[in-house]
Design a protein around this motif. Structure first.
Motif, PDB file in Angstrom:
ATOM      1  N   LEU A   1       0.833  -1.204   0.000  1.00 23.00           N
ATOM      2  CA  LEU A   1       0.000   0.000   0.000  1.00 23.00           C
ATOM      3  C   LEU A   1       0.871   1.259   0.000  1.00 23.00           C
ATOM      4  CD1 LEU A   1      -3.085   0.674   0.234  1.00 23.00           C
ATOM      5  CD2 LEU A   1      -2.714   0.870   2.696  1.00 23.00           C
ATOM      6  N   THR A   2       1.844   1.288   0.900  1.00 22.32           N
ATOM      7  CA  THR A   2       2.717   2.456   1.033  1.00 22.32           C
ATOM      8  C   THR A   2       3.616   2.617  -0.191  1.00 22.32           C
ATOM      9  OG1 THR A   2       2.735   2.088   3.434  1.00 22.32           O
ATOM     10  CG2 THR A   2       4.382   3.584   2.546  1.00 22.32           C
ATOM     11  N   SER A   3       4.078   1.497  -0.727  1.00 24.31           N
ATOM     12  CA  SER A   3       4.979   1.547  -1.878  1.00 24.31           C
ATOM     13  C   SER A   3       4.298   2.117  -3.118  1.00 24.31           C
ATOM     14  CB  SER A   3       5.510   0.147  -2.196  1.00 24.31           C
ATOM     15  OG  SER A   3       6.235  -0.383  -1.115  1.00 24.31           O
ATOM     16  N   GLN A   4       3.022   1.791  -3.301  1.00 25.01           N
ATOM     17  CA  GLN A   4       2.317   2.202  -4.519  1.00 25.01           C
ATOM     18  C   GLN A   4       1.509   3.486  -4.349  1.00 25.01           C
ATOM     19  OE1 GLN A   4       0.505  -0.566  -7.156  1.00 25.01           O
ATOM     20  NE2 GLN A   4       1.290  -2.362  -6.080  1.00 25.01           N
ATOM     21  N   ALA A   5       1.394   3.982  -3.109  1.00 25.51           N
ATOM     22  CA  ALA A   5       0.497   5.101  -2.832  1.00 25.51           C
ATOM     23  C   ALA A   5       0.856   6.367  -3.622  1.00 25.51           C
ATOM     24  CB  ALA A   5       0.501   5.413  -1.339  1.00 25.51           C
ATOM     25  N   ARG A   6       2.137   6.604  -3.825  1.00 27.12           N
ATOM     26  CA  ARG A   6       2.549   7.830  -4.520  1.00 27.12           C
ATOM     27  C   ARG A   6       2.185   7.812  -6.000  1.00 27.12           C
ATOM     28  NH1 ARG A   6       4.924  11.279  -1.378  1.00 27.12           N
ATOM     29  NH2 ARG A   6       5.999  10.613   0.519  1.00 27.12           N
ATOM     30  N   GLY A   7       1.888   6.650  -6.522  1.00 32.51           N
ATOM     31  CA  GLY A   7       1.472   6.560  -7.917  1.00 32.51           C
ATOM     32  C   GLY A   7      -0.019   6.745  -8.104  1.00 32.51           C
ATOM     33  N   LEU A   8      -0.746   6.965  -7.004  1.00 30.47           N
ATOM     34  CA  LEU A   8      -2.203   7.104  -7.065  1.00 30.47           C
ATOM     35  C   LEU A   8      -2.594   8.380  -7.811  1.00 30.47           C
ATOM     36  CD1 LEU A   8      -5.001   6.086  -6.091  1.00 30.47           C
ATOM     37  CD2 LEU A   8      -4.664   7.474  -4.027  1.00 30.47           C
ATOM     38  N   SER A   9      -3.525   8.234  -8.734  1.00 31.04           N
ATOM     39  CA  SER A   9      -4.079   9.394  -9.437  1.00 31.04           C
ATOM     40  C   SER A   9      -5.440   9.009 -10.009  1.00 31.04           C
ATOM     41  CB  SER A   9      -3.149   9.849 -10.573  1.00 31.04           C
ATOM     42  OG  SER A   9      -3.142   8.892 -11.617  1.00 31.04           O
ATOM     43  N   SER A  10      -6.222  10.015 -10.321  1.00 32.34           N
ATOM     44  CA  SER A  10      -7.557   9.749 -10.880  1.00 32.34           C
ATOM     45  C   SER A  10      -7.452   9.161 -12.285  1.00 32.34           C
ATOM     46  CB  SER A  10      -8.372  11.041 -10.912  1.00 32.34           C
ATOM     47  OG  SER A  10      -7.668  12.055 -11.607  1.00 32.34           O
ATOM     48  N   GLN A  11      -6.311   9.398 -12.975  1.00 33.51           N
ATOM     49  CA  GLN A  11      -6.121   8.854 -14.317  1.00 33.51           C
ATOM     50  C   GLN A  11      -5.661   7.391 -14.294  1.00 33.51           C
ATOM     51  OE1 GLN A  11      -4.679  11.959 -13.472  1.00 33.51           O
ATOM     52  NE2 GLN A  11      -6.537  12.939 -14.308  1.00 33.51           N
ATOM     53  N   ASN A  12      -4.873   7.034 -13.273  1.00 30.56           N
ATOM     54  CA  ASN A  12      -4.333   5.676 -13.198  1.00 30.56           C
ATOM     55  C   ASN A  12      -5.318   4.769 -12.462  1.00 30.56           C
ATOM     56  OD1 ASN A  12      -2.823   3.322 -12.848  1.00 30.56           O
ATOM     57  ND2 ASN A  12      -0.901   4.460 -12.658  1.00 30.56           N
ATOM     58  N   LEU A  13      -6.273   4.246 -13.187  1.00 29.86           N
ATOM     59  CA  LEU A  13      -7.334   3.434 -12.590  1.00 29.86           C
ATOM     60  C   LEU A  13      -6.810   2.102 -12.064  1.00 29.86           C
ATOM     61  CD1 LEU A  13     -10.298   4.044 -15.071  1.00 29.86           C
ATOM     62  CD2 LEU A  13      -9.859   5.135 -12.853  1.00 29.86           C
ATOM     63  N   GLU A  14      -5.736   1.606 -12.661  1.00 30.73           N
ATOM     64  CA  GLU A  14      -5.182   0.319 -12.230  1.00 30.73           C
ATOM     65  C   GLU A  14      -4.635   0.404 -10.806  1.00 30.73           C
ATOM     66  OE1 GLU A  14      -1.778  -2.979 -13.528  1.00 30.73           O
ATOM     67  OE2 GLU A  14      -2.267  -1.307 -14.873  1.00 30.73           O
ATOM     68  N   ILE A  15      -3.830   1.423 -10.537  1.00 31.73           N
ATOM     69  CA  ILE A  15      -3.285   1.595  -9.182  1.00 31.73           C
ATOM     70  C   ILE A  15      -4.399   1.944  -8.199  1.00 31.73           C
ATOM     71  CG2 ILE A  15      -1.865   3.113  -7.732  1.00 31.73           C
ATOM     72  CD1 ILE A  15       0.282   3.049  -9.748  1.00 31.73           C
ATOM     73  N   GLN A  16      -5.339   2.764  -8.654  1.00 29.84           N
ATOM     74  CA  GLN A  16      -6.467   3.122  -7.784  1.00 29.84           C
ATOM     75  C   GLN A  16      -7.234   1.872  -7.368  1.00 29.84           C
ATOM     76  OE1 GLN A  16      -8.843   6.348  -9.291  1.00 29.84           O
ATOM     77  NE2 GLN A  16     -10.565   5.877  -7.968  1.00 29.84           N
TER      78      GLN A  16
END
Length: 323
Positions: free
Chosen positions: A92-107
């Protein structure tokens, strides 16, 4: 062939197993639990882990002998459960910075992890509730893996929620609903655990044993949690402190020599200082705004009450334990 006879866990689908009637679970307990535990140990899937854990807690835990729970259930299950939670938190912490409304996969990935963590906390709550419901007086040694595992997960959850603004880099709103659910589940779990620990009995004639060390570890862990939640929820912070002091004094005849009194007193003093500074700052703001019944004034009253609580707690603690 009659379905009531059951089948090996390796054969019965988990979805079907979760719908077994209570009597069948009780009858198949000796054969099913070892198989489920083996599946739990060897599974690499987070979702399967949670599914098996929920089945064990909801379907089979109620039928287990409470005197052997530590040996037959908590010790085999909880270390893997804690590791599972830690792995999810790391991901969760490792991927959190890649979170964005455009990146639906990470979301989607992050939301799935958070939902799984909420379910894991729910399963731990089920364990705690079961102990509270079935035992009037609890010997800590008989369940010692449970409090330590629960407190580890609770602290990790609160730390993550506290740091969420920086962890999610301004995109907190995309997962805020699940973070709130996670916090609420951890909040509820800690309340349940404190209820369980309040039922613990300790023999004042015993100078030192595993039970004493377990209780001391619990109190010190709650002290660490206090430092995390102090700025998150004032009422919960105060209630946790009340519990720490209550348990310290309740068991002082057997745990006094093991407790870190200096750390407890130092933490209380720090909280007094913080709440006092908050009171002074709020008083200055009210003077500048010349308002007496606005939000600042109500917050000032609450903070002043909190400051008084910490001061009285410190006075009571030092007087009773005579440190």
């Amino acid at each position: 062939m009659s379905q009531e006879r059951g089948a090996p866990a390796s054969v019965v689908p988990l979805e079907e197993l979760s719908s077994w009637p209570e009597e069948l679970c009780r009858r198949e307990l000796p054969s099913m639990v070892p198989r489920l535990l083996s599946m739990y140990r060897h599974s690499d899937s987070w979702m399967e882990h949670i599914q098996i854990l929920k089945i064990l807690v909801e379907m089979f835990l109620p039928h287990m002998n409470h005197l052997t729970l530590e040996q037959n259930f908590f010790s085999p299950v909880l270390p893997k459960t804690v590791k599972l939670f830690d792995d999810m938190m790391y991901e969760l912490t490792s991927q959190a910075r890649g979170l964005s409304s455009q990146n639906l996969e990470i979301q989607t990935t992050l939301r799935n992890i958070l939902e799984t963590m909420v379910q894991l906390l729910g399963a731990l709550t089920g364990c705690v509730q079961h102990i509270c419901a079935t035992q009037e007086s609890i010997i800590l040694e008989n369940i010692h893996s449970l409090p330590s595992s629960v407190l580890h997960v609770i602290k990790s959850t609160f730390v993550h929620c506290k740091n969420s603004e920086s962890v999610y880099s301004g995109r907190l709103h995309l997962v805020s609903d699940l973070l709130q659910a996670l916090f609420k589940e951890a909040y509820s779990l800690q309340k349940q655990l404190m209820e369980l620990l309040d039922m613990v009995s300790m023999d004042p004639l015993v100078d030192e044993n595993v039970d004493i060390l377990n209780m001391v570890t619990v109190i010190h862990s709650l002290l660490e949690i206090c430092s995390v939640i102090s700025s998150m929820d004032h009422a919960f912070h105060a209630n946790t402190w009340k519990f720490i002091i209550k348990q310290s004094l309740k068991h002082q005849s057997v745990i006094k020599s093991q407790l870190k009194h200096k750390e407890i007193i130092t933490s209380l003093c720090e909280d007094i200082l913080l709440s006092f500074h908050s009171c002074a700052q709020l008083a200055e703001q009210m003077t500048e705004s010349d308002a007496q019944d606005n939000a600042d004034y109500r917050l000032f009253q609450k903070t002043l009450k909190l400051c008084r609580f910490f001061a009285n707690s410190l006075l009571h603690y030092t007087k009773v334990v005579e440190v």
